[in-house]
Design a protein around this motif. Structure first.
Motif, PDB file in Angstrom:
ATOM      1  N   GLN A  38       0.859  -1.191   0.000  1.00 27.01           N
ATOM      2  CA  GLN A  38       0.000   0.000   0.000  1.00 27.01           C
ATOM      3  C   GLN A  38       0.893   1.238   0.000  1.00 27.01           C
ATOM      4  OE1 GLN A  38      -3.378  -0.063  -0.012  1.00 27.01           O
ATOM      5  NE2 GLN A  38      -4.152  -1.704   1.301  1.00 27.01           N
TER       6      GLN A  38
ATOM      7  N   LYS B  31       0.790   4.272  -1.114  1.00 25.84           N
ATOM      8  CA  LYS B  31       0.346   5.667  -1.022  1.00 25.84           C
ATOM      9  C   LYS B  31       0.165   6.166   0.411  1.00 25.84           C
ATOM     10  CE  LYS B  31      -4.443   4.219  -1.923  1.00 25.84           C
ATOM     11  NZ  LYS B  31      -5.556   4.348  -2.883  1.00 25.84           N
TER      12      LYS B  31
ATOM     13  N   LYS C 135      -1.568  12.073   5.432  1.00 24.33           N
ATOM     14  CA  LYS C 135      -1.461  12.371   4.012  1.00 24.33           C
ATOM     15  C   LYS C 135      -2.850  12.618   3.440  1.00 24.33           C
ATOM     16  CE  LYS C 135       0.575  10.482  -0.248  1.00 24.33           C
ATOM     17  NZ  LYS C 135       1.315   9.325  -0.813  1.00 24.33           N
TER      18      LYS C 135
ATOM     19  N   ILE D  42      -5.290  12.974   0.132  1.00 25.65           N
ATOM     20  CA  ILE D  42      -5.466  12.668  -1.285  1.00 25.65           C
ATOM     21  C   ILE D  42      -6.914  12.980  -1.660  1.00 25.65           C
ATOM     22  CG2 ILE D  42      -3.707  10.850  -1.258  1.00 25.65           C
ATOM     23  CD1 ILE D  42      -6.009   8.810  -1.298  1.00 25.65           C
TER      24      ILE D  42
END
Length: 382
Positions: free
Chosen positions: A298, A300, A309, A311
């Motif tokens: 994974q 990301k 993070k 997104i």
């Protein structure tokens, strides 16, 4: 096996010396791995270790499983030797000894069981350590250990002590310079180890599987080294028997493919296989390492639990709606180089009064990453 037994012996008298048992061979005694032993083999092994054998005409001896012993002295040590025609008959002889002597007075000594031979050491010789070398020689010697070189090793791996289902393997690669140093250190301890005897109770441990070091040689021979334990039996008040485990000081268990399990005496290797291995830098496995293994699946997600993070994900709809999604990681240390790593997607939405969150939970150790739980609540906007 060099273990202390209660040796029951009531008549030791009229000791006398009547000469040398055999002519002394100047050549090194050599016994092959499957060979049954003779009195000549026993004599040659003692002589090669500097223990000169002389007949001892003692009156006290037992006929065990149909076999009478030979009795001799060596360097003020006193020995009674039985040679049987098979290892099974040697074991029956040992059982016979217990039956014959169970009501007699007790004395302590050492008993060695070597292939088809049973040796009672009634008194230690002045140089008692040489007896260990004799037993080593009768087992065929530790030449196969002393001749092991780093070039002859195909692979090595360590499996820490575990409770059945939770085993994992730590590889040692000789191509890596630091791991090569660890393998070389282990070989040095094996080169100086002493064979004690058969490991009859070699696979009993303190409630779990013992730490195991596996070595595969280039010629296909496999060698397994384990922490050594013995079982201890005790009777309870209700008449039942309690079986407990006790570690054997300075000893490890060795299993070579095609042979019986043996006990080796090596204080350094004993300490290393009990706990020293965990201090090796090559076996370090940290929270960062565990998270890095999960992120190969994974990529990301953030590489640190301290980071968040952001997104944007397409959640559907005619216009291709996108929403802001927060990605976080969490690492929980279980101990023993094992971790739980959780990756979470927070969609910052509420549906039916509940937050919309997707997560993956992994169990991680140095050798594997296993998904143990997950929930997918990807919202779709129509």
């Amino acid at each position: 096996m060099d273990i202390k037994h209660i040796l029951i012996w009531i008549i030791i008298a009229s000791l006398g010396v009547s000469g040398i048992l055999y002519d002394v061979s100047s050549k090194k005694a050599f016994v092959t791995s499957n060979q049954l032993l003779t009195f000549a083999n026993v004599k040659a092994a003692f002589e090669q270790e500097g223990l000169h054998l002389e007949n001892w005409q003692g009156k006290a001896y037992f006929k065990l499983n149909g076999v009478y012993p030979r009795m001799f002295k060596a360097d003020d040590g006193e020995f009674v030797v039985y040679v049987f025609n098979s290892e099974d008959n040697r074991q029956k002889g040992w059982d016979d000894f217990h039956k014959q002597t169970e009501t007699m007075m007790l004395e302590y000594s050492h008993i060695y069981e070597v292939r088809n031979v049973l040796i009672f050491e009634l008194r230690k010789p002045n140089n008692g350590y040489n007896v260990q070398k004799v037993i080593d020689r009768l087992y065929g010697g530790t030449d196969f250990l002393r001749n092991m070189k780093i070039e002859g090793i195909a692979s090595a791996n360590l499996i820490p002590s575990h409770a059945g289902c939770c085993a994992f393997s730590l590889l040692l690669r000789k191509e890596d310079s630091k791991e090569n140093e660890v393998i070389t250190k282990i070989l040095g301890w094996l080169h100086s180890a002493t064979i004690i005897g058969e490991a009859k109770n070699g696979f009993v441990s303190l409630g779990s599987n013992p730490t195991t070091l596996g070595i595969m040689l280039q010629n296909g021979t496999s060698i397994t080294l384990e922490d050594a334990f013995d079982s201890v039996l005790s009777k309870l008040d209700n008449g039942s028997t309690l079986v407990q485990s006790m570690t054997v000081e300075n000893q490890i268990t060795l299993v070579q493919s095609g042979t019986k399990a043996m006990r080796l005496k090596s204080p350094e290797l004993k300490e290393w296989i009990e706990k020293g291995w965990s201090q090796e830098d090559v076996f370090r496995f940290t929270q960062t390492d565990a998270l890095a293994k999960v992120l190969t699946k994974q990529a990301k997600f953030p590489a640190s639990p301290d980071q968040v993070k952001t997104i944007y994900e397409d959640v559907g709809g005619k216009q291709g709606s996108k929403i802001e999604v927060l990605l976080t990681t969490k690492v929980e240390e279980l101990g023993g180089r094992e971790f739980i790593v959780t990756l979470t997607k927070n969609y910052q939405l509420t549906v039916g009064g509940k937050s919309v969150v997707t997560y993956w939970k992994y169990h991680v150790n140095p050798s594997e990453v296993v998904l143990i739980d997950s929930k997918d609540e990807m919202p779709m906007i129509k």
